[in-house]
Write a protein that holds these residues in place. Sequence first.
Motif, PDB file in Angstrom:
ATOM      1  N   THR A   7      -6.004   0.548  -2.834  1.00  0.00           N
ATOM      2  CA  THR A   7      -5.655   1.542  -3.843  1.00  0.00           C
ATOM      3  C   THR A   7      -4.964   0.820  -4.990  1.00  0.00           C
ATOM      4  OG1 THR A   7      -3.445   1.987  -2.970  1.00  0.00           O
ATOM      5  CG2 THR A   7      -5.299   3.239  -2.012  1.00  0.00           C
ATOM      6  N   THR A   9      -2.104   1.369  -6.208  1.00  0.00           N
ATOM      7  CA  THR A   9      -0.710   1.150  -5.825  1.00  0.00           C
ATOM      8  C   THR A   9      -0.584  -0.044  -4.889  1.00  0.00           C
ATOM      9  OG1 THR A   9      -0.227   3.508  -6.051  1.00  0.00           O
ATOM     10  CG2 THR A   9       1.316   2.194  -4.755  1.00  0.00           C
ATOM     11  N   GLN A  10      -1.492  -0.173  -3.931  1.00  0.00           N
ATOM     12  CA  GLN A  10      -1.480  -1.343  -3.053  1.00  0.00           C
ATOM     13  C   GLN A  10      -1.721  -2.631  -3.841  1.00  0.00           C
ATOM     14  OE1 GLN A  10      -4.587  -0.005  -0.392  1.00  0.00           O
ATOM     15  NE2 GLN A  10      -3.131   0.396   1.274  1.00  0.00           N
ATOM     16  N   SER A  13       1.579  -3.363  -5.910  1.00  0.00           N
ATOM     17  CA  SER A  13       2.880  -3.292  -5.254  1.00  0.00           C
ATOM     18  C   SER A  13       3.528  -4.652  -5.050  1.00  0.00           C
ATOM     19  CB  SER A  13       2.748  -2.569  -3.899  1.00  0.00           C
ATOM     20  OG  SER A  13       1.869  -3.289  -3.035  1.00  0.00           O
ATOM     21  N   TRP A  30     -10.555   2.378  -9.870  1.00  0.00           N
ATOM     22  CA  TRP A  30      -9.806   2.958 -10.980  1.00  0.00           C
ATOM     23  C   TRP A  30     -10.481   4.221 -11.510  1.00  0.00           C
ATOM     24  CZ3 TRP A  30      -4.971   1.811 -12.044  1.00  0.00           C
ATOM     25  CH2 TRP A  30      -4.467   0.555 -11.688  1.00  0.00           C
ATOM     26  N   VAL A  33      -8.636   7.421 -10.403  1.00  0.00           N
ATOM     27  CA  VAL A  33      -7.231   7.595 -10.770  1.00  0.00           C
ATOM     28  C   VAL A  33      -7.133   8.557 -11.955  1.00  0.00           C
ATOM     29  CG1 VAL A  33      -5.150   6.430 -11.597  1.00  0.00           C
ATOM     30  CG2 VAL A  33      -6.646   5.297  -9.940  1.00  0.00           C
ATOM     31  N   LEU A  39       0.446   5.635 -13.606  1.00  0.00           N
ATOM     32  CA  LEU A  39       0.511   4.818 -12.406  1.00  0.00           C
ATOM     33  C   LEU A  39       1.015   3.413 -12.726  1.00  0.00           C
ATOM     34  CD1 LEU A  39      -2.093   4.723  -9.562  1.00  0.00           C
ATOM     35  CD2 LEU A  39      -1.147   2.595 -10.443  1.00  0.00           C
ATOM     36  N   ALA A  43       4.315   1.411 -11.306  1.00  0.00           N
ATOM     37  CA  ALA A  43       4.064   0.317 -10.369  1.00  0.00           C
ATOM     38  C   ALA A  43       4.557  -1.035 -10.860  1.00  0.00           C
ATOM     39  CB  ALA A  43       2.567   0.226 -10.068  1.00  0.00           C
TER      40      ALA A  43
END
Length: 384
Positions: A7, A9-10, A13, A30, A33, A39, A43
């Motif tokens: 994802t 976020t992953q 991160s 993407w 999203v 986002l 992030a």
Amino acid sequence: MAYQKLTPTQLLSSGIGAPDVAERAWCVRWDQVPDAAELIAGALPPVLDFHTSGSTGPSRRWQHTRANAWREAGMLADFLRPDEPGAVVSFAPPVHVYGALATLLVPARLGVPAWYRPGYLGALPDPGCRRIAVVATPWIFSLLLRHLDWVRSFERITVLYSSAMLPAEAGTFLAEAGPERAAVVELLGSTETGGIALRRWSGGTPPAWTLFPDVAFAPDQDGPAADGTTAEDPADPDRAAAVPLVIRSPRLAARPGEPSPDRWRTGDLVEPLDTRSFRLLGRVGRLVKVNGQRINLDEAEGALRARLDCADLALVPVNDPMIGEHVDLYVVPRPGTGPDGIDHSAARAVLGARPRKVHTVPELKRSAMGKLQHLTTSQPPTQG
């Protein structure tokens, strides 16, 4: 090669340049999203740290704001939008400014899926669309030439490139793929400046460079050009049109704890054509004059690579007590060969002069984008 599904976020991160992102193959959607800008803001930290490659001295830390990185990624996406890419396939490690922007943020700006592969070997992805953008490193053109069936499976393939001088394989790739299918969007920039200028071409002689929309030429406060000459130097008519490229940009990086400079002297020599475009003549220190002949070392390296059967090579400018400027050639033999397997006469044919010295070395240290790291060696030359 398996592309791990992540994802956004992953992906983000671990931060910019994290090994678990840069050293494995992955895919991020993407296109699924709803608000990429929100986002990204959540992030990534407000300030992003990057380091210079160390090709001209010790590596140094420079900081770009998250807002400027997002802004520049938007401009890069705009350069690609005319070709309507449905996906991004990247080979540029997200450990430097170009890789972070083009690999991590440009797909977010375009709202398309992104595939990333960290090395030369492995399967190329099937992005499931007819038009793609490829984020390139210097070796990517030889890879594309090895996989022309994959290239020809697309209706349109646009290669985004920002690194050392464009390799000769780029022209071969465009000729093989055809101007109706392939184009190169070439970027000029650095860790300190971000993107400065671009040019787009599909074959033949590359056009002049055009400044990014938010970049402008700036007066040179240091007086003469960075190599010690002036634009009107009558003693060197070959360099009469050369002036240092000095720019203003709201995206200039800052050293930690310091404000961003109001202008930047890039180290490039250019011939301005108008208020927005120029011809790039070469890097300061990469233009030398040996026995009266002007040599662009980046171009000469490209020509030598096509003629010398070696694993790697580099031309390094040196001072000579007799004639002033000169060049040393560093050669890395292919495994199983030695100095006797190198055709040194090719260097004279390309340079128009014999290198001052030829060094055979076990390796040349390069950055992730292929730039030569600061070269220091105590190894004696194998041939003078």
